[in-house]
Scaffold this active site. Structure first.
Site, PDB file in Angstrom:
ATOM      1  CB  VAL A  27      -0.816  -0.087   1.211  1.00 51.00           C
ATOM      2  CG1 VAL A  27      -2.276   0.805   1.061  1.00 51.00           C
ATOM      3  CG2 VAL A  27      -2.113  -1.182   1.559  1.00 51.00           C
ATOM      4  CE  LYS A 102      -7.052  -6.060   8.997  1.00 48.34           C
ATOM      5  NZ  LYS A 102      -5.893  -5.355   7.494  1.00 48.34           N
ATOM      6  CD  GLU A 126     -13.683   4.840   4.188  1.00 49.04           C
ATOM      7  OE1 GLU A 126     -14.041   6.331   4.442  1.00 49.04           O
ATOM      8  OE2 GLU A 126     -14.461   3.900   4.129  1.00 49.04           O
ATOM      9  CB  VAL A 129     -13.183  -1.291   7.789  1.00 44.72           C
ATOM     10  CG1 VAL A 129     -15.155  -2.004   7.313  1.00 44.72           C
ATOM     11  CG2 VAL A 129     -12.999  -0.856   8.903  1.00 44.72           C
ATOM     12  N   GLY A 131     -11.463  -1.817   2.018  1.00 45.18           N
ATOM     13  CA  GLY A 131     -10.650  -0.831   1.520  1.00 45.18           C
ATOM     14  C   GLY A 131     -11.045  -0.235   0.810  1.00 45.18           C
ATOM     15  CG  ASP A 198      -8.997  -9.406   8.244  1.00 46.80           C
ATOM     16  OD1 ASP A 198      -7.678  -7.858   7.731  1.00 46.80           O
ATOM     17  OD2 ASP A 198     -10.402  -8.539   7.521  1.00 46.80           O
ATOM     18  CE  LYS A 202     -10.274  -6.194   7.045  1.00 46.81           C
ATOM     19  NZ  LYS A 202     -10.418  -6.538   5.877  1.00 46.81           N
TER      20      LYS A 202
HETATM   21  N1  LIG Z   1      -2.127  -4.787   1.459  1.00 48.80           N
HETATM   22  C1  LIG Z   1      -3.037  -4.165   1.091  1.00 48.80           C
HETATM   23  O1  LIG Z   1      -4.062  -4.822  -0.687  1.00 48.80           O
HETATM   24  C2  LIG Z   1      -4.203  -3.728   1.787  1.00 48.80           C
HETATM   25  C3  LIG Z   1      -5.626  -3.673   2.191  1.00 48.80           C
HETATM   26  C4  LIG Z   1      -6.169  -2.783   3.016  1.00 48.80           C
HETATM   27  C5  LIG Z   1      -5.770  -2.746   4.302  1.00 48.80           C
HETATM   28  N2  LIG Z   1      -4.214  -2.446   4.402  1.00 48.80           N
HETATM   29  C6  LIG Z   1      -3.581  -1.895   5.318  1.00 48.80           C
HETATM   30  O2  LIG Z   1      -2.424  -1.325   5.083  1.00 48.80           O
HETATM   31  C7  LIG Z   1      -1.222  -1.606   6.274  1.00 48.80           C
HETATM   32  C8  LIG Z   1       0.073  -1.686   5.233  1.00 48.80           C
HETATM   33  O3  LIG Z   1      -0.152  -2.664   4.627  1.00 48.80           O
HETATM   34  P1  LIG Z   1       1.210  -3.988   2.932  1.00 48.80           P
HETATM   35  O4  LIG Z   1      -0.043  -4.777   2.690  1.00 48.80           O
HETATM   36  O5  LIG Z   1       1.285  -1.984   2.605  1.00 48.80           O
HETATM   37  O6  LIG Z   1       1.798  -3.989   4.068  1.00 48.80           O
HETATM   38  P2  LIG Z   1       3.282  -4.548   3.289  1.00 48.80           P
HETATM   39  O7  LIG Z   1       3.280  -4.690   1.346  1.00 48.80           O
HETATM   40  O8  LIG Z   1       4.248  -5.652   4.573  1.00 48.80           O
HETATM   41  O9  LIG Z   1       4.314  -3.268   4.005  1.00 48.80           O
HETATM   42  C9  LIG Z   1       5.091  -2.533   5.084  1.00 48.80           C
HETATM   43  C10 LIG Z   1       5.783  -2.177   5.262  1.00 48.80           C
HETATM   44  O10 LIG Z   1       6.010  -2.076   6.833  1.00 48.80           O
HETATM   45  C11 LIG Z   1       7.542  -1.657   6.616  1.00 48.80           C
HETATM   46  N3  LIG Z   1       7.546  -1.808   7.957  1.00 48.80           N
HETATM   47  C12 LIG Z   1       7.702  -3.428   8.602  1.00 48.80           C
HETATM   48  N4  LIG Z   1       7.944  -3.014  10.042  1.00 48.80           N
HETATM   49  C13 LIG Z   1       7.958  -1.509   9.825  1.00 48.80           C
HETATM   50  C14 LIG Z   1       8.819  -1.485  11.076  1.00 48.80           C
HETATM   51  N5  LIG Z   1       9.061  -1.539  12.641  1.00 48.80           N
HETATM   52  N6  LIG Z   1       9.343  -0.606  10.921  1.00 48.80           N
HETATM   53  C15 LIG Z   1       9.302   1.175  10.276  1.00 48.80           C
HETATM   54  N7  LIG Z   1       8.652   0.455   9.008  1.00 48.80           N
HETATM   55  C16 LIG Z   1       8.069  -0.434   9.122  1.00 48.80           C
HETATM   56  C17 LIG Z   1       8.038  -2.268   5.965  1.00 48.80           C
HETATM   57  O11 LIG Z   1       9.422  -2.279   5.650  1.00 48.80           O
HETATM   58  P3  LIG Z   1      10.317  -2.947   4.797  1.00 48.80           P
HETATM   59  O12 LIG Z   1       8.996  -2.359   3.440  1.00 48.80           O
HETATM   60  O13 LIG Z   1      11.749  -2.743   4.576  1.00 48.80           O
HETATM   61  O14 LIG Z   1       9.766  -3.991   4.722  1.00 48.80           O
HETATM   62  C18 LIG Z   1       7.361  -2.332   4.699  1.00 48.80           C
HETATM   63  O15 LIG Z   1       8.164  -0.917   4.226  1.00 48.80           O
HETATM   64  C19 LIG Z   1      -1.511  -2.489   6.894  1.00 48.80           C
HETATM   65  O16 LIG Z   1      -1.543  -1.968   8.195  1.00 48.80           O
HETATM   66  C20 LIG Z   1      -3.075  -3.260   5.900  1.00 48.80           C
HETATM   67  O17 LIG Z   1      -3.775  -3.809   7.034  1.00 48.80           O
HETATM   68  C21 LIG Z   1      -3.659  -3.140   3.121  1.00 48.80           C
END
Ligand SMILES: NC(=O)c1ccc[n+]([C@@H]2O[C@H](COP(=O)([O-])OP(=O)(O)OC[C@H]3O[C@@H](n4cnc5c(N)ncnc54)[C@H](OP(=O)(O)O)[C@@H]3O)[C@@H](O)[C@H]2O)c1
Length: 419
Positions: A27, A102, A126, A129, A131, A198, A202
């Site tokens: 994201v 969430k 927003e 929950v 997306g 999960d 939400k």
């Molecule tokens: N993916 C989806 O479709 C989706 C949908 C709705 C909501 N969300 C929410 O959006 C958020 C991000 O999701 P994502 O899928 O983008 O996750 P992700 O791909 O795992 O990315 C997480 C990011 O956070 C960084 N990170 C992890 N631990 C850290 C720390 N201790 N200090 C600083 N940075 C740290 C990671 O660093 P590195 O790059 O160094 O690994 C990475 O850049 C979450 O809350 C998720 O629930 C995601």
């Protein structure tokens, strides 16, 4: 000088909007790209050009420096540590925060709201929950003055995809999960999704917004879909029902109930046709009857678009309601209808004995089907709606019967139809 004043001072001094991005994963990276593509539009809406003041990931970025140089912090790390510390510090120091997290909002909502009040900052979530579906904004703003009675949601795309494929292609749970993982709809460790945690986080957020009541994640009992079998879907197909993992938050006189469970839906329910990885949320209230919103529940670009929408809302100044002034407490017993599946020995008196236990516990039966013969004999029953405590007491007794070939299985049934 209050933190809010410090914030507006920075606005006056700087011709740009400093946006600090925490996280550069799925994201975070999509949000950064989208912000770049839409910078002209943001400038048109807000009168100032957005500029990324810095990015924090697990390997890089100095949060304190970025905080000092930002007006808005966008948190896209996930989890509670270190996101909780970063977000509360940002809010207390008067920086608006937009998050897609969430777990953070469901577990520490009170603390975040207090920090936002202390700093005179806005907190928007927003994307936490459903997306890209604007359900938070609808509950907080469009329906902010409507006394909501019920919110029902398919808020987890992974489980909806798995159940859809089990029904459509006759796959087993394991086969459908593997397919979801191959297509990127399920994570390598899918337990948060398939176990219901999960969706519970939400629904905690939606219930707090819908009822203005301090619901905590611990108040939300949840079940997942790991125990669902092809037999359950065959039963659904025979009767024209859908099987979904639902979150249900409802007002019951002076109590509320928030739960997550798999259940059968009749075809006239607005969530029955929602298939694949999509999410959908139905909101019910006497003045609006029913509003259903559906769309993609996840994905980097989809989620990033919801995050950017929040950034625009923050910059255009409106402050969302997140007041918890209701005295509603959480109900311990609620009414539900159940489907009961029993694999039994093929001998006389079996149905009478089951019916007797249900009768003693005041559970009334709506329909019974006997299927198979010999080693394949099954009873499939649907109960009328009644207190879950009574059904569970009956189920405990039924589980002790010596003619059962396997433990009894039950699934809730939602009889509500909107036709
Ligand atoms: N993916 C989806 O479709 C989706 C949908 C709705 C909501 N969300 C929410 O959006 C958020 C991000 O999701 P994502 O899928 O983008 O996750 P992700 O791909 O795992 O990315 C997480 C990011 O956070 C960084 N990170 C992890 N631990 C850290 C720390 N201790 N200090 C600083 N940075 C740290 C990671 O660093 P590195 O790059 O160094 O690994 C990475 O850049 C979450 O809350 C998720 O629930 C995601």
């Amino acid at each position: 000088m209050s933190a809010a004043n410090r914030g507006s001072g920075r606005e006056a001094e700087q011709p740009r909007i400093g946006i600090g991005i925490l996280g550069k994963g799925t994201v975070g990276a999509a949000f950064r790209d989208l912000l770049e593509q839409r910078a002209d539009m943001v400038e048109e809406v807000s009168g100032r050009r957005p500029e990324v003041s810095g990015v924090v990931s697990s390997q890089e970025g100095d949060f304190d420096r970025i905080l000092a140089d930002s007006e808005v912090i966008v948190e896209l790390i996930g989890g509670t540590d270190p996101a909780r510390d970063y977000v509360t510090r940002a809010l207390r120091e008067g920086r608006h925060v937009v998050t897609a997290n969430k777990q953070l909002v469901a577990q520490h909502g009170d603390e975040l709201v207090a920090a936002a009040k202390e700093g005179g900052a806005q907190l928007r979530f927003e994307a936490a929950v459903a997306g890209a579906i604007p359900v938070i904004r609808v509950l907080q703003e469009s329906l902010g003055a409507v006394p909501i009675e019920k919110v029902t949601g398919i808020v987890n795309g992974t489980t909806n995809y798995i159940l859809t494929e089990m029904a459509r292609a006759g796959l087993s749970y394991e086969e459908a999960l593997k397919q979801a993982q191959d297509l990127g709809y399920a994570e390598a460790d899918p337990s948060e999704d398939v176990g219901g945690a999960d969706a519970a986080a939400k629904m905690t957020i939606l219930a707090r917004l819908a009822f203005g009541a301090p619901v905590s994640l611990d108040d939300v009992p949840y079940e997942g879909i790991e125990e669902i079998t092809a037999d359950d879907l065959a039963y659904a197909k025979d009767l024209g029902l859908s099987l979904k993992l639902l979150g249900v938050a409802e007002r019951l006189d002076d109590e509320i109930s928030v739960r997550v469970f798999p259940c059968f839906l009749y075809p006239g329910h607005p969530l029955a046709p929602v298939e694949g990885p999509f999410n959908a949320v139905t909101v019910e209230a006497p003045v609006i009857t029913e509003i259903t919103m559906s769309g993609p529940g996840a994905g980097g670009e989809e989620t990033a678009s919801a995050v950017l929408g929040d950034v625009l809302s923050v910059l255009s100044g409106g402050s969302p309601l997140f007041e918890e002034n209701s005295r509603l407490s959480v109900a311990r017993d609620v009414n539900s209808a159940f489907y009961l599946h029993l694999e039994v020995e093929d001998r006389p008196g079996v149905l009478a004995r089951v019916a007797e236990i249900l009768g003693v516990n005041e559970v009334s039966v709506r329909s019974v089907v006997q299927r198979g013969l010999g080693d394949d004999a099954r009873l499939e029953m649907v109960m009328h709606e009644g207190p879950e405590s009574r059904f569970n007491a009956a189920l405990e007794k039924i589980a002790e019967l010596d003619f059962l070939r396997s433990p009894p299985r039950s699934i809730r049934v939602i009889e509500e139809e909107f036709v």
